[in-house]
Design a protein around this motif. Structure first.
Motif, PDB file in Angstrom:
ATOM      1  N   THR A 143     -28.481  -0.197  13.364  1.00 28.40           N
ATOM      2  CA  THR A 143     -29.915  -0.418  13.138  1.00 28.40           C
ATOM      3  C   THR A 143     -30.788   0.501  13.983  1.00 28.40           C
ATOM      4  O   THR A 143     -31.863   0.910  13.535  1.00 28.40           O
TER       5      THR A 143
ATOM      6  N   ARG B 108     -30.890  10.826   3.196  1.00 31.53           N
ATOM      7  CA  ARG B 108     -30.757  10.598   4.636  1.00 31.53           C
ATOM      8  C   ARG B 108     -29.317  10.778   5.121  1.00 31.53           C
ATOM      9  O   ARG B 108     -28.987  10.464   6.258  1.00 31.53           O
TER      10      ARG B 108
ATOM     11  N   LYS C 227     -30.215   3.611  14.850  1.00 34.22           N
ATOM     12  CA  LYS C 227     -30.233   4.943  14.228  1.00 34.22           C
ATOM     13  C   LYS C 227     -31.013   4.936  12.910  1.00 34.22           C
ATOM     14  O   LYS C 227     -31.711   5.896  12.588  1.00 34.22           O
ATOM     15  N   TYR C 228     -30.895   3.841  12.156  1.00 35.66           N
ATOM     16  CA  TYR C 228     -31.501   3.780  10.825  1.00 35.66           C
ATOM     17  C   TYR C 228     -32.564   2.672  10.750  1.00 35.66           C
ATOM     18  O   TYR C 228     -32.656   1.970   9.751  1.00 35.66           O
TER      19      TYR C 228
ATOM     20  N   LEU D 183     -34.761   2.399   7.612  1.00 36.86           N
ATOM     21  CA  LEU D 183     -34.017   1.999   6.423  1.00 36.86           C
ATOM     22  C   LEU D 183     -33.618   0.521   6.506  1.00 36.86           C
ATOM     23  O   LEU D 183     -33.628  -0.198   5.509  1.00 36.86           O
ATOM     24  N   TYR D 184     -33.265   0.096   7.715  1.00 39.31           N
ATOM     25  CA  TYR D 184     -32.933  -1.311   7.937  1.00 39.31           C
ATOM     26  C   TYR D 184     -34.140  -2.199   7.628  1.00 39.31           C
ATOM     27  O   TYR D 184     -34.022  -3.225   6.942  1.00 39.31           O
TER      28      TYR D 184
ATOM     29  N   LEU E 134     -31.466   6.913   0.442  1.00 47.15           N
ATOM     30  CA  LEU E 134     -30.271   6.752   1.276  1.00 47.15           C
ATOM     31  C   LEU E 134     -29.418   8.014   1.234  1.00 47.15           C
ATOM     32  O   LEU E 134     -28.895   8.477   2.261  1.00 47.15           O
TER      33      LEU E 134
ATOM     34  N   VAL F 188     -26.107   1.261   7.535  1.00 45.46           N
ATOM     35  CA  VAL F 188     -27.465   1.055   8.050  1.00 45.46           C
ATOM     36  C   VAL F 188     -27.538  -0.213   8.895  1.00 45.46           C
ATOM     37  O   VAL F 188     -28.072  -0.216  10.015  1.00 45.46           O
TER      38      VAL F 188
END
Length: 280
Positions: free
Chosen positions: A211, A177, A213-214, A217-218, A174, A207
């Motif tokens: 959602t 990023r 954009k990430y 990670l989501y 995280l 995040v």
């Protein structure tokens, strides 16, 4: 057609001679595997008890194998195979959950018929369970003490404790990023269990509120939640099976039995992922 020949021979083409070839049993080393069930009493149910726990250890071996493989992948930011691995481990937990269903057919009287032969042996001493737990982030160096007489096992457990857990690696990711994480969290004492951290919670909140954009990670966050939910279900089923079988007796390994398992239910592996649900 000869009298003893079936009308349709479904075995046609199947190899039947393995005198000079590797068979199914050879590949799986079944002679060795199936010679490991050695009850110490005349109780019928001791075989069930042994098979369930040996099968559990095989599933734990696979879980440790899979979780260990996630660490270098997360460090590289290669998350797609991590999603598959975490889904697999969650399903392993489902298999372990089902094993308690089978063991619950053993009544208290059945268990007491052979409990004394167990001596001080207990699932509390499963080093593979400790390895899995340590890999996920629930760490306590004292839990390595039952393995002092096995230096090779002790070394493996200490190696895990000396390095970031799966969740620690996720938190470091995280940060890489671009999400702000407190330096103290990024360089915490790996020997201690993960504690909820506001900066990590804020990062996950970002995040989950962005959602698109990430998305990776989501998805990673949701796979971790799936995994912890499966782990909780397994621990709860363990507790209810033990209570059904021995009530509030102490465990064979000296723990408080059900009381010890109740405390284990309070453990949160990925606390921020659960906390942010209230804030979304």
């Amino acid at each position: 057609m000869k009298p003893d020949e079936p009308e349709n021979d479904h075995m046609e083409g199947a190899r039947l001679d393995f005198s000079e070839a590797m068979s199914y049993g050879d590949y799986l080393d079944l002679d060795k595997l199936l010679s490991c069930q050695n009850p110490l009493s005349d109780s019928h149910d001791e075989m069930l008890f042994i098979v369930i726990h040996q099968a559990t250890e095989l599933w734990l071996k696979l879980a440790v194998h899979e979780l260990s493989a996630t660490l270098p992948l997360i460090r590289k930011g290669n998350l797609r195979p991590v999603f598959k691995i975490l889904s697999r481990v969650a399903r392993i937990q489902s298999q372990l959950f089902q094993s308690w269903e089978v063991l619950s057919t053993m009544t208290p009287a059945d268990y007491l018929a052979f409990r004394d032969v167990l001596g001080a042996s207990s699932g509390f001493q499963s080093h593979q369970y400790r390895m899995m737990e340590f890999l996920l982030g629930n760490r306590n160096a004292r839990l390595t003490e039952p393995f002092r007489h096995r230096p090779e096992i002790l070394a493996k457990l200490r190696d895990i404790l000396d390095s970031p857990s799966l969740y620690d690696e996720v938190v470091i990711l995280l940060s890489r990023r671009g999400l702000p994480i407190d330096e103290a969290r990024l360089h915490r004492d790996w020997h201690k269990p993960c504690q909820a951290d506001n900066s990590v919670a804020d990062a996950w909140l970002t995040v989950y509120r962005n959602t698109e954009k990430y998305w990776d990670l989501y998805e990673l966050g949701e796979k971790l939640v799936d995994l912890e939910e499966a782990f909780r279900r397994w621990r709860f089923r363990h507790l209810t099976t033990v209570e059904r079988t021995i009530g509030m007796r102490r465990g064979t390994g000296g723990t408080a039995g059900v009381g010890y398992l109740v405390k284990a239910l309070e453990i949160r592996l990925f606390p921020e992922l659960w906390d942010i649900r209230t804030r979304l």
